[in-house]
Design an enzyme around this catalytic site. Structure first.
Site, short mmCIF file in Angstrom:
data_model
loop_
_atom_site.label_atom_id
_atom_site.label_comp_id
_atom_site.label_asym_id
_atom_site.label_seq_id
_atom_site.Cartn_x
_atom_site.Cartn_y
_atom_site.Cartn_z
N LYS A 1 4.88 -1.81 6.48
CA LYS A 1 4.09 -0.64 6.14
C LYS A 1 4.53 -0.11 4.78
O LYS A 1 5.60 -0.45 4.26
CB LYS A 1 4.25 0.45 7.21
CG LYS A 1 3.95 0.00 8.63
CD LYS A 1 2.50 -0.32 8.85
CE LYS A 1 1.67 0.92 9.04
NZ LYS A 1 0.27 0.61 9.43
N THR A 2 3.73 0.78 4.23
CA THR A 2 3.95 1.28 2.87
C THR A 2 5.31 1.93 2.65
O THR A 2 6.07 1.52 1.78
CB THR A 2 2.86 2.31 2.52
OG1 THR A 2 1.60 1.66 2.51
CG2 THR A 2 3.11 2.92 1.15
N PHE A 3 5.61 2.94 3.42
CA PHE A 3 6.84 3.68 3.16
C PHE A 3 8.10 2.84 3.42
O PHE A 3 9.00 2.80 2.59
CB PHE A 3 6.85 4.99 3.96
CG PHE A 3 6.42 6.17 3.14
CD1 PHE A 3 5.20 6.18 2.48
CD2 PHE A 3 7.24 7.28 3.01
CE1 PHE A 3 4.80 7.25 1.71
CE2 PHE A 3 6.85 8.37 2.24
CZ PHE A 3 5.64 8.36 1.58
N MET B 1 0.82 -1.20 0.00
CA MET B 1 0.00 0.00 0.00
C MET B 1 0.85 1.24 0.00
O MET B 1 1.87 1.27 0.60
CB MET B 1 -0.90 0.00 1.21
CG MET B 1 -0.84 1.27 1.99
SD MET B 1 -2.43 2.03 2.18
CE MET B 1 -2.00 3.72 2.02
N ILE B 2 0.38 2.28 -0.64
CA ILE B 2 1.17 3.48 -0.67
C ILE B 2 0.31 4.72 -0.79
O ILE B 2 -0.51 4.80 -1.63
CB ILE B 2 2.13 3.41 -1.86
CG1 ILE B 2 3.33 4.24 -1.60
CG2 ILE B 2 1.51 3.78 -3.10
CD1 ILE B 2 4.36 4.12 -2.65
#
Length: 337
Positions: free
Chosen positions: A105-107, A33-34
């Site tokens: 997580k995304t980042f 996810m981003i």
């Protein structure tokens, strides 16, 4: 990793990501996810890229399109059989397994993909985190934060490509908005959640149809559809998941077709940053039940909470306070976990 040749000179490479135990992506991906801040659709061709035109050596190299499908769970393709992704996998190569970096997580994970470094080495340790050196709270949604290259350590692939006089392009990928070591992709967009997938696909094909000197040999693309539907509806809503997946699959099919029609030698990698799973709400710990602004700063990252003692506050003082609040959790010093 071996690349398999498929018709019309397009190549595919699939990376798998295990979710929970089983580490086998039946399709591709590293899951993910981003989302990050900014809202300008305008394409930027910055002067601070080392490569605005290719060197002669670079022009002779094959092309790479790196595609992230955010939050793409390992079994979606096998379960729902989207036609274009299924064909892509069949004609290409997939990894049996992959363990994402922590936190998932995304980042952190997108930047790990870009650099090959773990988050504690490249510095992007969360979507939100406190930077002690800068005495600043980084938040991907805060205006200007994602574009500040001083937060990003390591050397992502587009920076290395630029140093080698290779033209690069990105339609959203963590870090590509920032001047990392003073360098951005030759062509890039600032993130805008309202941009439709077909716009990204059309732009990628347009880039591949530029003249030989200006045509990017590295293109990164990001699609957040499966992450959004997974967060909104969980992983058991087959109707919602299949609808989102098949819409995304059509976009990817258009991309595959457009790439094929260029006749260029293109390598394609489909990755992502994390999977998706349902969680019980029975043991959620309300963050406000442990907060204490006099003793520490609390940074909430979903399943992870970071606690930073205030200046001149001893860790033992924080620990003693947290132990008075224990309810479905235990407090320890990091060194004792």
């Amino acid at each position: 990793m071996k690349l398999l040749t498929v018709p019309n000179r397009v190549y595919s490479l699939l990376l798998g990501l295990p979710f929970l135990r089983k580490v086998l992506l039946t399709s591709v991906f590293i899951m993910g996810m981003i989302l990050w801040s900014s809202c300008n659709k305008k394409i930027v061709s910055p002067s601070n890229s080392n490569a605005n035109t290719h060197s002669k050596t670079a022009q002779e190299k094959p092309y790479l399109i790196l595609i992230s499908l955010d939050g793409f769970r390992w079994d979606y393709v096998e379960k729902y059989q989207p036609p274009n992704l299924s064909a892509f996998i069949k004609e290409g190569v997939k990894a049996e397994s992959l363990i994402p970096s922590f936190p998932t997580k995304t980042f952190p994970n997108h930047y790990t993909i870009a650099t090959g470094l773990y988050p504690d080495k490249h510095g992007i340790i969360g979507n939100i985190f406190y930077d002690y050196k800068k005495d600043t709270l980084f938040n991907k949604r805060s205006p200007g934060m994602a574009e500040d290259g001083s937060f990003y350590g390591g050397s992502p692939i587009w920076v290395e490509a630029s140093k080698a006089n290779i033209v690069t392009a990105s339609y959203f990928f963590v870090g590509t908005e920032a001047a990392i070591q003073g360098i951005r992709p030759t062509y890039y967009y600032t993130f805008d959640i309202g941009v439709k997938n077909d716009e990204k696909v059309d732009q990628a094909i347009h880039w591949l149809n530029l003249n030989e000197k200006n045509r990017p040999h590295l293109i990164t693309l990001y699609f957040g559809d499966m992450d959004k539907v997974g967060h909104d509806y969980g992983t058991n809503d087959d109707d919602k998941l299949k609808t989102a997946l098949f819409n995304l699959d059509k976009n990817l099919g258009d991309l595959f077709k457009g790439v094929s029609e260029t006749g260029l030698p293109v390598n394609m990698m489909i990755v992502s940053d994390h999977g998706m799973g349902n969680q019980s709400t029975n043991k959620i710990i309300p963050i406000d039940s442990i907060e204490n602004d006099d003793l520490f700063m609390t940074i909430e990252n979903g399943t992870i909470v970071n606690i930073h003692p205030k200046k001149d506050v001893e860790i033992d003082t924080v620990l003693q306070y947290l132990r008075t609040k224990e309810n479905n959790f235990k407090a320890y010093k990091t060194e004792n976990t």
